[in-house]
Write a protein that holds these residues in place. Structure first.
Motif, short mmCIF file in Angstrom:
data_model
loop_
_atom_site.label_atom_id
_atom_site.label_comp_id
_atom_site.label_asym_id
_atom_site.label_seq_id
_atom_site.Cartn_x
_atom_site.Cartn_y
_atom_site.Cartn_z
N ASP A 38 2.37 -5.19 -15.14
CA ASP A 38 1.62 -4.10 -15.74
C ASP A 38 0.20 -4.15 -15.18
N LEU A 39 -0.11 -3.19 -14.31
CA LEU A 39 -1.39 -3.20 -13.61
C LEU A 39 -2.59 -3.02 -14.53
N ALA A 40 -2.35 -2.66 -15.78
CA ALA A 40 -3.44 -2.52 -16.74
C ALA A 40 -3.89 -3.87 -17.28
N HIS A 41 -3.13 -4.93 -16.96
CA HIS A 41 -3.47 -6.28 -17.45
C HIS A 41 -3.92 -7.14 -16.28
N GLU A 42 -5.21 -7.42 -16.24
CA GLU A 42 -5.81 -8.15 -15.13
C GLU A 42 -5.14 -9.50 -14.88
N GLU A 43 -4.76 -10.20 -15.95
CA GLU A 43 -4.15 -11.51 -15.79
C GLU A 43 -2.83 -11.41 -15.04
N GLN A 44 -2.03 -10.38 -15.34
CA GLN A 44 -0.75 -10.19 -14.65
C GLN A 44 -0.98 -9.88 -13.18
N VAL A 45 -1.99 -9.08 -12.88
CA VAL A 45 -2.29 -8.73 -11.49
C VAL A 45 -2.74 -9.97 -10.72
N ASP A 46 -3.60 -10.79 -11.34
CA ASP A 46 -4.05 -12.02 -10.70
C ASP A 46 -2.87 -12.92 -10.36
N LEU A 47 -1.95 -13.09 -11.30
CA LEU A 47 -0.78 -13.94 -11.07
C LEU A 47 0.11 -13.37 -9.96
N LEU A 48 0.25 -12.05 -9.94
CA LEU A 48 1.06 -11.40 -8.91
C LEU A 48 0.50 -11.68 -7.52
N PHE A 49 -0.82 -11.53 -7.36
CA PHE A 49 -1.46 -11.77 -6.07
C PHE A 49 -1.38 -13.24 -5.67
N GLU A 50 -1.54 -14.14 -6.63
CA GLU A 50 -1.43 -15.57 -6.34
C GLU A 50 -0.03 -15.92 -5.86
N ARG A 51 0.98 -15.30 -6.46
CA ARG A 51 2.37 -15.60 -6.13
C ARG A 51 2.79 -14.99 -4.80
N LEU A 52 2.45 -13.72 -4.57
CA LEU A 52 2.94 -13.01 -3.39
C LEU A 52 2.04 -13.13 -2.16
N LYS A 53 0.74 -13.27 -2.38
CA LYS A 53 -0.24 -13.38 -1.28
C LYS A 53 -0.04 -12.30 -0.21
N PRO A 54 -0.11 -11.02 -0.61
CA PRO A 54 0.10 -9.94 0.36
C PRO A 54 -1.04 -9.84 1.37
N LYS A 55 -0.73 -9.32 2.55
CA LYS A 55 -1.74 -9.08 3.58
C LYS A 55 -2.48 -7.77 3.33
N GLY A 56 -1.87 -6.89 2.54
CA GLY A 56 -2.47 -5.60 2.22
C GLY A 56 -1.84 -5.02 0.97
N VAL A 57 -2.41 -3.92 0.49
CA VAL A 57 -1.92 -3.25 -0.72
C VAL A 57 -1.88 -1.75 -0.47
N LEU A 58 -0.78 -1.15 -0.86
CA LEU A 58 -0.67 0.30 -0.87
C LEU A 58 -0.45 0.68 -2.34
N HIS A 59 -1.50 1.21 -2.96
CA HIS A 59 -1.47 1.48 -4.40
C HIS A 59 -0.93 2.88 -4.65
N CYS A 60 0.33 2.95 -5.08
CA CYS A 60 1.00 4.23 -5.33
C CYS A 60 1.31 4.43 -6.81
N ALA A 61 0.95 3.47 -7.65
CA ALA A 61 1.23 3.59 -9.09
C ALA A 61 0.27 4.57 -9.74
N GLY A 62 0.73 5.20 -10.79
CA GLY A 62 -0.13 6.11 -11.52
C GLY A 62 0.50 6.51 -12.84
N PHE A 63 -0.31 7.00 -13.74
CA PHE A 63 0.19 7.50 -15.02
C PHE A 63 0.70 8.93 -14.82
#
Length: 66
Positions: A38-63
């Motif tokens: 859930d991108l609205a929760h900073e802690e979840q986003v931090d954990l996601l980035f730590e786990r996946l370590k992407p080289k880039g991000v394409l942000h296509c999510a939206g309400f």
């Protein structure tokens, strides 16, 4: 050459799904949906980035129901 891992948010949506399908052969899209993070929760986003370590991000999510 190793595939470049790019995190694609909103991968279950129309835009994100199209981005994943259109990814060039030299990339490896990392599909992320709300069920994954859930991108609205900073802690979840931090954990996601730590786990996946992407080289880039394409942000296509939206309400869609605002």
């Amino acid at each position: 050459m190793a595939a470049k891992e790019v995190l694609v948010t909103g991968a279950a949506g129309m835009l994100g799904g199209m981005a994943v399908r259109a990814a060039p052969p030299a990339s490896r899209p990392l599909r992320v949906t709300r069920a994954d993070c859930d991108l609205a929760h900073e802690e979840q986003v931090d954990l996601l980035f730590e786990r996946l370590k992407p080289k880039g991000v394409l942000h296509c999510a939206g309400f869609t129901e605002v």
